[in-house]
Every structure is written in structure tokens, then in C-alpha cells.
Enzyme design. Sequence first.
Site, short mmCIF file in Angstrom:
data_model
loop_
_atom_site.label_atom_id
_atom_site.label_comp_id
_atom_site.label_asym_id
_atom_site.label_seq_id
_atom_site.Cartn_x
_atom_site.Cartn_y
_atom_site.Cartn_z
N TYR A 1 24.14 31.59 -2.33
CA TYR A 1 24.67 31.21 -3.64
C TYR A 1 25.10 32.42 -4.47
CZ TYR A 1 22.68 26.57 -2.68
OH TYR A 1 22.37 25.35 -2.13
N LYS B 1 14.99 30.19 9.34
CA LYS B 1 15.80 29.87 10.52
C LYS B 1 15.87 31.14 11.38
CE LYS B 1 18.37 26.93 12.87
NZ LYS B 1 17.73 25.83 13.62
N ASP C 1 14.94 23.14 10.23
CA ASP C 1 15.26 21.82 10.75
C ASP C 1 14.00 21.02 11.06
OD1 ASP C 1 14.93 23.82 12.62
OD2 ASP C 1 16.55 23.18 13.93
N ASP D 1 16.87 24.38 -1.83
CA ASP D 1 17.69 23.41 -2.54
C ASP D 1 17.71 22.09 -1.77
OD1 ASP D 1 19.49 22.16 -4.19
OD2 ASP D 1 21.15 23.54 -3.82
N ASP E 1 15.30 18.47 -2.61
CA ASP E 1 15.94 17.19 -2.88
C ASP E 1 15.51 16.13 -1.86
OD1 ASP E 1 17.19 18.13 -5.08
OD2 ASP E 1 19.22 18.09 -4.27
#
Length: 361
Positions: free
Chosen positions: A141, A191, A223, A247, A251
Site C-alpha cells: 500500500y 507467505k 492461504d 486487511d 475482513d
Amino acid sequence: MEKRIAILPGDGIGPEVCEAAIHVLKEIEKLYDHQFDYTYGEIGGSSLDKYGIPLPEETLTICRKSDAILLGAVGGPKWDQLPGDKRPEKGLLGLRKELQLFANLRPVMIYDALAQSSPLKDEIIQGVDVLIVRELTGGLYFGEPRERRELGGETLAIDTLQYSRSEIERIVRKGFELAKSRRNHLTSVDKANVLESSRLWREVVDEVAKDFPEVEYSHMLVDNAAMQLIRNPRQFDVMVTENMFGDILSDEASMITGSLGMLPSSSLSADGPGLFEPIHGSAPDIAGQNIANPLATLSSVALMLAYSFSMHQEANALQEAINDVLDAGYRTADLTSIREQALTTTEMTGKVVEALRKKVQ
């Protein structure tokens, strides 16, 4: 006690839920003999309409002079066609960066009275109490370069994922500190099988863990973490991860509770004011109708009282008041399919104030 609070209502339902928060804060002032001074600032779409930019310097000055910041929401379809540097969300990203709000804390807990709202089975969600700690000022970001290029007659879009050792260490250390204050278990999400930044992340976690021998920790690929949050969310205590993974996962975890309208968040810096906001967004389709659920914002106020002001008694009383209102069967429109039973934003806020008075008096 006197504290200064910056109020950034923003867009959509932001002004409505911030008004609800002010109503509750004023009640806390009376009940506990505190004084809160409120200063309002513009951010997001409302700032774009007024100043042509999503984050004016005046708002930054107000925030820097405050002890805590309460944000409503930013964004909406009205501004969707603007270029990236002019979008409302750029104001929030800029605020995080300028104030070095590096640690985003999102608690995910089950309200017993709302368990039936969750899309997951009762035996999966009962007892869930997860704290997601998300790095907030680095990663994709904020990385540079961020641009579009023409190569061989084709347009390329480039975003850069970048993390320094110091950025990783400060958020990981915050995660371990929080785990130590809870149930002594931390899950670091990365990851590392693909990304070099994640391999550095994993190395730093192993190093910082030596300073917290009482905290059991483990690594988990993102994942798998996404799958495990649905399969068995009770296995998690504190989850710490980088910006984009946090993020997405936070959610996802919010839907364990059945409603985005119930979840608060806090964003903390090392030594400046914290930012507190609901995670439900601006919901422009219901803005101005007085039907928004204020409870995520009121829970964010409870986090503010605890984290920024060390008013733990007041924070606990407010959160218990919210629980009591839900246990009594009161619901806003997002929490019930029976239209006649739905309370307005103002009515739900009033019920919380009544419950709070009973707690204290």
C-alpha cells in the site's frame, strides 16, 4: 481527567455514527467526572468537496494536538472516478503514514446474542476471541515505485512490496506484547514460500520471540490462515501479519460475527495519538437515514478509553453496556430481518446510554 479528541466524521454514515459516539462520550464525562474536548476535522470525500484534497494540513494539525482520534468512515461512489492520489481513501492512508500509526488492532469476538447471525455453525464460533494485529504503514500500500508503464506496446501496472527489518520488528514486538497480556499464543502469518519480504518477516519473528519465552508462537502461510479462520477460529489468540494480508484476513474474520457493523478497530503509534474507527465503511446507500448500526463505533470508543486514556473501568462499563443492550434483544436494521423491531441509530445509542447509567449509578 481532561482529554482532547479529534473527531473526523468523514463520509456516508460517518457523521451519524460519530454523533452517536459523542453522545456516549458526553455521558461518560458526566458519570465519571471527566472532560473531553472535541475538535472536528475534514477527511476523505468531504475534504475533497471542501478543499480539493483528501487530507488537509489543518486536519493533521488537529490530530497531532489531540490525545486520540475518532474517525467515522471515508469513501463512496461519488469519488470513485478520481485518480488514485485524489481518492478519499488516500486521506486515511496519508493519516496513518503522517502519524506513524503502524499497528492496527482488530478484535474479533462473538456476542452470544448475535451468534445466530454468523454464517458459521454455532459449535465453530462459540468462544472465539481473536486479536488481529496488522502492520499499517508499509507493504504494497505504500511501496515505491507505484506506477503504470508502457512496455512493448502494452500497459504495465506496478506496485512494490517492501519492508525493512525495523518495520517488521516493531509490529511483531507489539504482537508478542499483546499475546503476553492475553493467552500467550501468537500466530505469525506470511507467505514465506514465495515472498522474500515474508522470509525476512519470519526471521525477525524468530528473533523477537527470544524476548518472550512465555509466549508460544507459530508461523502460518496466509492461504492456510484464511482457511483456518473459517475451519477453527478458536485456535487463534493473537495473529500478527503484514499490511495487505491483515486487511484481507481481518475482513474475513469480521464475518465470523455475522455483521461488519459490530467490529471496532484501533490504530496505534509509538508515542502519538491513536486512531479509532469502525471497520464497516461509509455505507453510502443508507447515509442520512438514521438506520446505521452505531455499535462498532461505540466499541471503538471503548478501545479509545482503554488504549489512549487508560480508562479501563470506563471502557469495560461501555462494552458491558453494549452487551446488555444486545442481550435484551435490541437490534438495528442490519441485525434483524423484522423491520418493525429495528431501532434507529439514535434509538440504539440511547439504549446504550441507559445501560451505561445502570452500570455506573
